[in-house]
Scaffold this active site. Structure first.
Site, PDB file in Angstrom:
ATOM      1  N   ARG A 242      -2.795   4.472 -10.328  1.00  0.00           N
ATOM      2  CA  ARG A 242      -4.192   4.868 -10.440  1.00  0.00           C
ATOM      3  C   ARG A 242      -4.271   6.170 -11.237  1.00  0.00           C
ATOM      4  O   ARG A 242      -3.468   7.086 -11.017  1.00  0.00           O
ATOM      5  CB  ARG A 242      -4.816   5.081  -9.050  1.00  0.00           C
ATOM      6  CG  ARG A 242      -5.186   3.780  -8.342  1.00  0.00           C
ATOM      7  CD  ARG A 242      -6.359   3.056  -9.015  1.00  0.00           C
ATOM      8  NE  ARG A 242      -6.771   1.857  -8.298  1.00  0.00           N
ATOM      9  CZ  ARG A 242      -6.332   0.622  -8.532  1.00  0.00           C
ATOM     10  NH1 ARG A 242      -5.420   0.404  -9.467  1.00  0.00           N
ATOM     11  NH2 ARG A 242      -6.787  -0.409  -7.838  1.00  0.00           N
ATOM     12  N   GLU A 271     -12.625   5.272 -15.777  1.00  0.00           N
ATOM     13  CA  GLU A 271     -12.492   4.006 -16.517  1.00  0.00           C
ATOM     14  C   GLU A 271     -13.857   3.344 -16.635  1.00  0.00           C
ATOM     15  O   GLU A 271     -14.614   3.371 -15.661  1.00  0.00           O
ATOM     16  CB  GLU A 271     -11.517   3.078 -15.786  1.00  0.00           C
ATOM     17  CG  GLU A 271     -10.118   3.644 -15.736  1.00  0.00           C
ATOM     18  CD  GLU A 271      -9.127   2.752 -14.974  1.00  0.00           C
ATOM     19  OE1 GLU A 271      -9.513   1.654 -14.538  1.00  0.00           O
ATOM     20  OE2 GLU A 271      -7.974   3.171 -14.813  1.00  0.00           O
ATOM     21  N   HIS A 290      -6.412  -0.854 -18.432  1.00  0.00           N
ATOM     22  CA  HIS A 290      -6.211  -1.321 -17.047  1.00  0.00           C
ATOM     23  C   HIS A 290      -5.962  -2.842 -17.011  1.00  0.00           C
ATOM     24  O   HIS A 290      -6.774  -3.591 -16.473  1.00  0.00           O
ATOM     25  CB  HIS A 290      -7.418  -0.947 -16.168  1.00  0.00           C
ATOM     26  CG  HIS A 290      -7.096  -0.961 -14.700  1.00  0.00           C
ATOM     27  ND1 HIS A 290      -7.612  -0.079 -13.805  1.00  0.00           N
ATOM     28  CD2 HIS A 290      -6.289  -1.783 -13.970  1.00  0.00           C
ATOM     29  CE1 HIS A 290      -7.163  -0.347 -12.591  1.00  0.00           C
ATOM     30  NE2 HIS A 290      -6.355  -1.385 -12.661  1.00  0.00           N
TER      31      HIS A 290
HETATM   32  N1  LIG Z   1      -2.602  -1.075 -13.202  1.00  0.00           N
HETATM   33  C1  LIG Z   1      -3.005  -2.103 -12.467  1.00  0.00           C
HETATM   34  O1  LIG Z   1      -3.653  -3.033 -12.949  1.00  0.00           O
HETATM   35  C2  LIG Z   1      -2.628  -2.172 -11.028  1.00  0.00           C
HETATM   36  C3  LIG Z   1      -2.499  -1.025 -10.268  1.00  0.00           C
HETATM   37  N2  LIG Z   1      -2.171  -1.129  -8.931  1.00  0.00           N
HETATM   38  C4  LIG Z   1      -2.044   0.091  -8.125  1.00  0.00           C
HETATM   39  O2  LIG Z   1      -0.720   0.155  -7.621  1.00  0.00           O
HETATM   40  C5  LIG Z   1      -0.760   0.585  -6.264  1.00  0.00           C
HETATM   41  C6  LIG Z   1       0.523   0.205  -5.548  1.00  0.00           C
HETATM   42  O3  LIG Z   1       0.526  -1.179  -5.234  1.00  0.00           O
HETATM   43  P1  LIG Z   1       1.656  -1.793  -4.238  1.00  0.00           P
HETATM   44  O4  LIG Z   1       3.016  -1.562  -4.795  1.00  0.00           O
HETATM   45  O5  LIG Z   1       1.227  -3.169  -3.924  1.00  0.00           O
HETATM   46  O6  LIG Z   1       1.445  -0.842  -2.965  1.00  0.00           O
HETATM   47  P2  LIG Z   1       2.421  -0.594  -1.745  1.00  0.00           P
HETATM   48  O7  LIG Z   1       1.550  -0.147  -0.630  1.00  0.00           O
HETATM   49  O8  LIG Z   1       3.334  -1.745  -1.541  1.00  0.00           O
HETATM   50  O9  LIG Z   1       3.337   0.653  -2.241  1.00  0.00           O
HETATM   51  C7  LIG Z   1       2.876   1.957  -2.344  1.00  0.00           C
HETATM   52  C8  LIG Z   1       4.059   2.913  -2.451  1.00  0.00           C
HETATM   53  O10 LIG Z   1       3.552   4.243  -2.667  1.00  0.00           O
HETATM   54  C9  LIG Z   1       4.166   5.112  -1.721  1.00  0.00           C
HETATM   55  N3  LIG Z   1       3.278   6.240  -1.428  1.00  0.00           N
HETATM   56  C10 LIG Z   1       2.015   6.198  -0.926  1.00  0.00           C
HETATM   57  N4  LIG Z   1       1.559   7.458  -0.760  1.00  0.00           N
HETATM   58  C11 LIG Z   1       2.547   8.297  -1.171  1.00  0.00           C
HETATM   59  C12 LIG Z   1       2.684   9.709  -1.245  1.00  0.00           C
HETATM   60  N5  LIG Z   1       1.722  10.530  -0.846  1.00  0.00           N
HETATM   61  N6  LIG Z   1       3.841  10.211  -1.727  1.00  0.00           N
HETATM   62  C13 LIG Z   1       4.836   9.396  -2.110  1.00  0.00           C
HETATM   63  N7  LIG Z   1       4.770   8.057  -2.076  1.00  0.00           N
HETATM   64  C14 LIG Z   1       3.641   7.520  -1.602  1.00  0.00           C
HETATM   65  C15 LIG Z   1       4.419   4.241  -0.507  1.00  0.00           C
HETATM   66  O11 LIG Z   1       5.401   4.863   0.361  1.00  0.00           O
HETATM   67  C16 LIG Z   1       4.914   2.972  -1.179  1.00  0.00           C
HETATM   68  O12 LIG Z   1       6.275   3.121  -1.540  1.00  0.00           O
HETATM   69  C17 LIG Z   1      -2.048  -0.073  -5.735  1.00  0.00           C
HETATM   70  O13 LIG Z   1      -2.528   0.592  -4.588  1.00  0.00           O
HETATM   71  C18 LIG Z   1      -2.982   0.051  -6.920  1.00  0.00           C
HETATM   72  O14 LIG Z   1      -3.705   1.259  -6.844  1.00  0.00           O
HETATM   73  C19 LIG Z   1      -1.932  -2.334  -8.361  1.00  0.00           C
HETATM   74  C20 LIG Z   1      -2.068  -3.494  -9.071  1.00  0.00           C
HETATM   75  C21 LIG Z   1      -2.461  -3.501 -10.459  1.00  0.00           C
HETATM   76  O1  LIG Z   2      -5.205  -4.885  -7.924  1.00  0.00           O
HETATM   77  C1  LIG Z   2      -5.412  -3.722  -8.312  1.00  0.00           C
HETATM   78  O2  LIG Z   2      -5.391  -2.754  -7.539  1.00  0.00           O
HETATM   79  C2  LIG Z   2      -5.691  -3.462  -9.727  1.00  0.00           C
HETATM   80  O3  LIG Z   2      -5.720  -2.362 -10.169  1.00  0.00           O
HETATM   81  C3  LIG Z   2      -5.963  -4.600 -10.650  1.00  0.00           C
HETATM   82  O4  LIG Z   2      -5.184  -5.685 -10.417  1.00  0.00           O
END
Ligand SMILES: NC(=O)C1=CN([C@@H]2O[C@H](COP(=O)(O)OP(=O)(O)OC[C@H]3O[C@@H](n4cnc5c(N)ncnc54)[C@H](O)[C@@H]3O)[C@@H](O)[C@H]2O)C=CC1
Ligand SMILES: O=C(O)C(=O)CO
Length: 328
Positions: A242, A271, A290
Site C-alpha cells: 500500500r 490513487e 495498481h
Molecule cells: N498491489 C496490489 O494490487 C495488491 C496489494 N496488496 C496489499 O498487500 C497486503 C498484504 O497481503 P497478504 O500477503 O495477503 O497479507 P498477510 O496478512 O498474509 O501478510 C501481511 C504481512 O505483513 C506483516 N506485517 C503487518 N504489520 C506489520 C508491521 N507493523 N511490521 C512488520 N510487518 C508487519 C505481517 O506480519 C505479515 O507478514 C494487503 O493487505 C494489501 O494491502 C494485496 C493484493 C494486491
Molecule cells: O486485493 C487488494 O488488496 C488489492 O490491492 C487489489 O487486488
C-alpha cells in the site's frame, strides 16, 4: 430464503453479478462515478450487503447504512474499511485472501526485473529511435539472480515472492514481519533460504527491498527517511503493498540523493496518482497503476470468492474468508 438488498459498489463480472441477482435484490451503483453517486446514496440506507472495492467505507458512510449486515470486499487489503465501527455494530467484513497471491507476486517480480534491468527505460530508447549504437556501460543494468532480497511483510504474498526469489533466482531472502513464521510448518521449501532478520540488519544487507505490507496504524508511514537511510547505497525499492506505508517525500529524497538506484511502485499514497506527483515522471521510478492482481483469471477468482462470501453471510452461514475486525 428471504431476498435481501445488496448494493454492488464496483462492477462485477456478469456471471458473478448473476449469482447475486438470483438470490437477492441487487442495485449496482459506483459512487466513484458522478452519475451513479445518487443511486448509491439512495440504496445505502436499505442495503443489507455491500460488495465492491477501491472506495472508502468510513464511519460516516456506515452511519448512513443502518441495515448493513455484511461488507464483502473484492480485495485482500481491508484498509478502506473502519474495523472498530464494523466490530461495534457486529457487521461482518469479508475479503479475498489467497486467490491473488501468485499473481501479485508475479507483478512484484515484473517490477523487480524492470527496475534492475532498466527494461522500461531501454525499451523507450528503442521505440523513440535513440538506439543508434551498441549501448555502453552507462545503460547497463544490475543482476537480479543471486542478489539478496529484503522483504518487509512475509505473509501470503510475501512468501509467494520469496519462493520466486529463492527457488527461481537463487536469491537469499531476509524477511521482516510482525510475527515470526514457522518455516518448517508453513513454507518448508524456504527452510535455509529465507531468514527472519531484524529490520536494520535487513536494510543494511538487502540489494533489493520489497514492501508487501498491509496498511494499518502500525504500518502507515513506516517506510520513512530513517528506513531509506539504512538501505545499502544503490539499493532498489519495490512497493507492492500500500502506498501510504511509504513516506513519499522521503522516497524521492532517497532517489535524488543517490541512496536508492531505482524504485518500482504499484501503489501510491493517493490513487490514481496525481498528475503533479514527482513520482509519475521521475527517471528512476517505474510506476504502475495498481495492477498487482489485475489479470482476467485472478480478478474473476476474487469476484467469485467475494460473491460466495456475501451469499454465505446473508444466508447466515460462515463465509469462506472473514477478516477479524476485533484485532485490527
Ligand atoms: N498491489 C496490489 O494490487 C495488491 C496489494 N496488496 C496489499 O498487500 C497486503 C498484504 O497481503 P497478504 O500477503 O495477503 O497479507 P498477510 O496478512 O498474509 O501478510 C501481511 C504481512 O505483513 C506483516 N506485517 C503487518 N504489520 C506489520 C508491521 N507493523 N511490521 C512488520 N510487518 C508487519 C505481517 O506480519 C505479515 O507478514 C494487503 O493487505 C494489501 O494491502 C494485496 C493484493 C494486491
Ligand atoms: O486485493 C487488494 O488488496 C488489492 O490491492 C487489489 O487486488
Amino acid at each position: 430464503m428471504k431476498r435481501k438488498k445488496v448494493l454492488v459498489f464496483r462492477e462485477l463480472p456478469e456471471d458473478q453479478l448473476a449469482r447475486l441477482q438470483a438470490a437477492h435484490e441487487v442495485t449496482v451503483a459506483n459512487p466513484r462515478i458522478a452519475e451513479q453517486r445518487s443511486a448509491f446514496e439512495a440504496a445505502l440506507p436499505e442495503a443489507q450487503g455491500l460488495i465492491g472495492s477501491s472506495f472508502p467505507v468510513d464511519e460516516a458512510l456506515l452511519a448512513r447504512a443502518s441495515k448493513l449486515e455484511v461488507i464483502s470486499s473484492v480485495s485482500v487489503g481491508v484498509d478502506n474499511y473502519a474495523p472498530a465501527a464494523l466490530h461495534a455494530r457486529g457487521i461482518l467484513l469479508c475479503h479475498t485472501p489467497g486467490v491473488l497471491d501468485e499473481t501479485v507476486a508475479d507483478t512484484v517480480f515484473a517490477l523487480l526485473m524492470a527496475t534492475s534491468r532498466r527494461v522500461v527505460e531501454l525499451s523507450s530508447l528503442v521505440r523513440e529511435g535513440r538506439w543508434s549504437k551498441n549501448i555502453g556501460e552507462d545503460l547497463f543494468g544490475h543482476d537480479v539472480h543471486g542478489k539478496t532480497l529484503g522483504l518487509l511483510g512475509f505473509g501470503r504474498i510475501g512468501q509467494a515472492i520469496a519462493r520466486r526469489a529463492a527457488l527461481g533466482f537463487g536469491m537469499p531472502v531476509l524477511f521482516h514481519a510482525r510475527h515470526a513464521v514457522d518455516l518448517a510448518a508453513h513454507a518448508p521449501e524456504l527452510l535455509g533460504r529465507a531468514t527472519h532478520t531484524p529490520l536494520d540488519e535487513l536494510l543494511s544487507r538487502a540489494d533489493i527491498v520489497v514492501a508487501m505490507l498491509p496498511l494499518s496504524d502500525s504500518t502507515r508511514g513506516m517506510i520513512d527517511a530513517r528506513v531509506f537511510g539504512r538501505m545499502k547505497p544503490g539499493a532498489i525499492f519495490i512497493n507492492g503493498g500500500r502506498g501510504a506505508t511509504v513516506q513519499e517525500p522521503a522516497l524521492l529524497a532517497a532517489l535524488d540523493q543517490g541512496t536508492l538506484r531505482a524504485a518500482g511502485l504499484d501503489v501510491f499514497a493517493t490513487e490514481p496518482l496525481p498528475l503533479d506527483s514527482p513520482l509519475r515522471t521521475h527517471p528512476r521510478v517505474t510506476p504502475l497503476p495498481h495492477i498487482g492482481s489485475a489479470t482476467h483469471e485472478t480478478r474473476h477468482a476474487m469476484a467469485e470468492l467475494a460473491v460466495t462470501n456475501l451469499l454465505k453471510a446473508l444466508a447466515g452461514e460462515r463465509p469462506l474468508a472473514v477478516y477479524d475486525t476485533a484485532f485490527a
